[in-house]
Design a protein around this motif. Structure first.
Motif, PDB file in Angstrom:
ATOM      1  N   MET A  35       3.687  -5.750  -2.194  1.00 62.58           N
ATOM      2  CA  MET A  35       3.073  -5.399  -3.456  1.00 62.58           C
ATOM      3  C   MET A  35       1.823  -6.259  -3.636  1.00 62.58           C
ATOM      4  SD  MET A  35       4.549  -5.624  -7.356  1.00 62.58           S
ATOM      5  CE  MET A  35       6.177  -5.541  -6.755  1.00 62.58           C
ATOM      6  N   LEU A  36       0.703  -5.612  -3.843  1.00 61.36           N
ATOM      7  CA  LEU A  36      -0.563  -6.307  -3.971  1.00 61.36           C
ATOM      8  C   LEU A  36      -0.676  -7.032  -5.311  1.00 61.36           C
ATOM      9  CD1 LEU A  36      -3.336  -6.843  -2.753  1.00 61.36           C
ATOM     10  CD2 LEU A  36      -4.118  -4.758  -3.856  1.00 61.36           C
ATOM     11  N   PHE A  37      -0.442  -6.339  -6.388  1.00 60.29           N
ATOM     12  CA  PHE A  37      -0.511  -6.915  -7.735  1.00 60.29           C
ATOM     13  C   PHE A  37       0.764  -6.552  -8.478  1.00 60.29           C
ATOM     14  CE2 PHE A  37      -5.110  -5.929  -6.918  1.00 60.29           C
ATOM     15  CZ  PHE A  37      -5.554  -7.228  -6.826  1.00 60.29           C
ATOM     16  N   THR A  38       1.088  -7.325  -9.502  1.00 63.21           N
ATOM     17  CA  THR A  38       2.229  -6.981 -10.341  1.00 63.21           C
ATOM     18  C   THR A  38       1.927  -5.694 -11.100  1.00 63.21           C
ATOM     19  OG1 THR A  38       1.395  -8.282 -12.195  1.00 63.21           O
ATOM     20  CG2 THR A  38       2.895  -9.408 -10.641  1.00 63.21           C
ATOM     21  N   HIS A  39       2.990  -5.089 -11.615  1.00 61.60           N
ATOM     22  CA  HIS A  39       2.844  -3.819 -12.326  1.00 61.60           C
ATOM     23  C   HIS A  39       1.876  -3.936 -13.500  1.00 61.60           C
ATOM     24  CE1 HIS A  39       3.912   0.104 -13.872  1.00 61.60           C
ATOM     25  NE2 HIS A  39       4.154  -0.444 -15.040  1.00 61.60           N
ATOM     26  N   ASP A  40       1.996  -5.008 -14.291  1.00 62.26           N
ATOM     27  CA  ASP A  40       1.125  -5.125 -15.464  1.00 62.26           C
ATOM     28  C   ASP A  40      -0.331  -5.356 -15.064  1.00 62.26           C
ATOM     29  OD1 ASP A  40       2.382  -7.513 -14.683  1.00 62.26           O
ATOM     30  OD2 ASP A  40       2.210  -8.426 -16.651  1.00 62.26           O
ATOM     31  N   THR A  41      -0.565  -6.044 -13.959  1.00 63.00           N
ATOM     32  CA  THR A  41      -1.940  -6.227 -13.484  1.00 63.00           C
ATOM     33  C   THR A  41      -2.516  -4.908 -12.999  1.00 63.00           C
ATOM     34  OG1 THR A  41      -1.546  -8.533 -12.892  1.00 63.00           O
ATOM     35  CG2 THR A  41      -3.389  -7.435 -11.801  1.00 63.00           C
ATOM     36  N   ARG A  42      -1.752  -4.168 -12.205  1.00 67.06           N
ATOM     37  CA  ARG A  42      -2.209  -2.842 -11.742  1.00 67.06           C
ATOM     38  C   ARG A  42      -2.516  -1.940 -12.923  1.00 67.06           C
ATOM     39  NH1 ARG A  42       2.305  -3.182  -8.429  1.00 67.06           N
ATOM     40  NH2 ARG A  42       3.289  -1.516  -9.607  1.00 67.06           N
ATOM     41  N   THR A  43      -1.613  -1.941 -13.896  1.00 70.96           N
ATOM     42  CA  THR A  43      -1.789  -1.090 -15.066  1.00 70.96           C
ATOM     43  C   THR A  43      -3.063  -1.443 -15.821  1.00 70.96           C
ATOM     44  OG1 THR A  43       0.592  -0.779 -15.250  1.00 70.96           O
ATOM     45  CG2 THR A  43      -0.698  -0.362 -17.228  1.00 70.96           C
ATOM     46  N   ALA A  44      -3.310  -2.726 -16.003  1.00 74.48           N
ATOM     47  CA  ALA A  44      -4.516  -3.155 -16.719  1.00 74.48           C
ATOM     48  C   ALA A  44      -5.782  -2.806 -15.950  1.00 74.48           C
ATOM     49  CB  ALA A  44      -4.460  -4.653 -17.001  1.00 74.48           C
ATOM     50  N   LEU A  45      -5.750  -2.957 -14.631  1.00 76.14           N
ATOM     51  CA  LEU A  45      -6.924  -2.607 -13.828  1.00 76.14           C
ATOM     52  C   LEU A  45      -7.196  -1.106 -13.860  1.00 76.14           C
ATOM     53  CD1 LEU A  45      -6.324  -4.912 -10.729  1.00 76.14           C
ATOM     54  CD2 LEU A  45      -8.096  -5.190 -12.490  1.00 76.14           C
ATOM     55  N   VAL A  46      -6.151  -0.320 -13.718  1.00 73.98           N
ATOM     56  CA  VAL A  46      -6.309   1.141 -13.767  1.00 73.98           C
ATOM     57  C   VAL A  46      -6.805   1.562 -15.145  1.00 73.98           C
ATOM     58  CG1 VAL A  46      -5.039   3.331 -13.691  1.00 73.98           C
ATOM     59  CG2 VAL A  46      -4.678   1.607 -11.908  1.00 73.98           C
ATOM     60  N   TRP A  47      -6.253   0.955 -16.203  1.00 80.68           N
ATOM     61  CA  TRP A  47      -6.712   1.250 -17.565  1.00 80.68           C
ATOM     62  C   TRP A  47      -8.194   0.930 -17.699  1.00 80.68           C
ATOM     63  CZ3 TRP A  47      -6.904   3.499 -21.989  1.00 80.68           C
ATOM     64  CH2 TRP A  47      -7.723   2.974 -22.984  1.00 80.68           C
ATOM     65  N   SER A  48      -8.595  -0.245 -17.235  1.00 79.31           N
ATOM     66  CA  SER A  48      -9.992  -0.670 -17.380  1.00 79.31           C
ATOM     67  C   SER A  48     -10.937   0.314 -16.699  1.00 79.31           C
ATOM     68  CB  SER A  48     -10.183  -2.066 -16.795  1.00 79.31           C
ATOM     69  OG  SER A  48      -9.359  -2.994 -17.456  1.00 79.31           O
ATOM     70  N   ALA A  49     -10.592   0.710 -15.482  1.00 80.35           N
ATOM     71  CA  ALA A  49     -11.427   1.689 -14.773  1.00 80.35           C
ATOM     72  C   ALA A  49     -11.451   3.016 -15.524  1.00 80.35           C
ATOM     73  CB  ALA A  49     -10.920   1.880 -13.350  1.00 80.35           C
ATOM     74  N   ALA A  50     -10.301   3.442 -16.025  1.00 80.84           N
ATOM     75  CA  ALA A  50     -10.246   4.707 -16.765  1.00 80.84           C
ATOM     76  C   ALA A  50     -11.118   4.639 -18.017  1.00 80.84           C
ATOM     77  CB  ALA A  50      -8.801   5.038 -17.139  1.00 80.84           C
TER      78      ALA A  50
END
Length: 180
Positions: free
Chosen positions: A1-16
Motif C-alpha cells: 500500500m503506497l498511502f493510507t486510505h485517508d491520504t489517498r482519499t484526500a489526494l484524490v479529492w484535491s485533484a477532483a
C-alpha cells in the motif's frame, strides 16, 4: 500500500476539486453540485451550504493547482506548512461509516475550507515524507490542463479522468498505426 486510505482519499479529492475548473470550464457551478461532490467523496462535518462557502471552496483551486506544478519538495514544504498553520490543523483519530480508525486533522465544526485545506496539507506532507512527489501530475494530453494522482504500482498513469483523455490518445495512436 503506497498511502493510507485517508491520504489517498484526500489526494484524490484535491485533484477532483482542482479539476472542477479545468480547460477553462467551470464544473462547480452551484451549491447542489458542491453537495453532490462532498457526498461522493464522503466529507463529514459542518456544511453551511451557502454561496460564500461555495466561493471559498472555488477559491482554493488556483493555489492547489500551483502545488501540483511544484516538482521539488523544498518548494512544496513551505506551502504545506503554511496550509497547516492557516487551517488550524488539530489531528485526531476518528472512526465513522465503513472506515476504520483514521486521521482527521481539524474539528468537525470547523469551516469546510479549513477542513479541506488541513486534509490536503496532511496528505501532501505524506507525499513529501514518502518521497513520492512525482505521483502528483498533470494530464499528458496536450489539450488538457487537468491534474491527477498516480496511485498505480508502476507509476504509469498519464491521463486524467475528466476529459476522456486516455481513450482519445489511444484512438489517435490506433488510427496513426492504421495509416502507416
Amino acid at each position: 500500500m503506497l498511502f493510507t486510505h485517508d491520504t489517498r482519499t484526500a489526494l484524490v479529492w484535491s485533484a477532483a476539486l482542482i479539476n472542477t475548473c479545468a480547460n477553462g470550464e467551470e464544473h462547480l457551478s452551484d451549491i447542489p453540485t458542491l453537495t453532490a461532490m462532498l457526498d461522493e467523496h464522503e466529507w463529514t462535518g459542518r456544511r453551511d451550504g451557502s454561496e460564500s462557502e461555495l466561493e471559498g471552496v472555488r477559491a482554493l483551486r488556483p493555489s492547489w493547482r500551483a502545488l501540483w506544478e511544484l516538482s521539488d519538495a523544498d518548494a512544496l514544504v513551505p506551502e504545506v506548512n503554511r496550509m497547516l498553520a492557516e487551517s488550524n490543523a488539530k489531528p485526531h483519530l476518528t472512526r465513522h461509516g465503513d472506515w476504520g480508525w483514521h486521521l482527521h486533522v481539524s474539528d468537525d465544526d470547523a469551516p469546510l475550507t479549513e477542513r479541506m485545506t488541513a486534509e490536503t496539507a496532511v496528505a501532501l506532507a505524506e507525499v513529501v515524507r514518502s518521497d513520492e512527489l512525482d505521483r502528483l501530475r498533470s494530464c499528458d494530453s496536450p489539450d488538457c490542463d487537468a491534474v491527477l494522482v498516480d496511485l498505480s504500482r508502476n507509476r504509469s498513469r498519464r491521463y486524467c479522468d475528466t476529459g476522456n483523455c486516455g481513450n482519445r490518445a489511444n484512438v489517435a495512436a490506433y488510427r496513426a498505426r492504421k495509416r502507416s
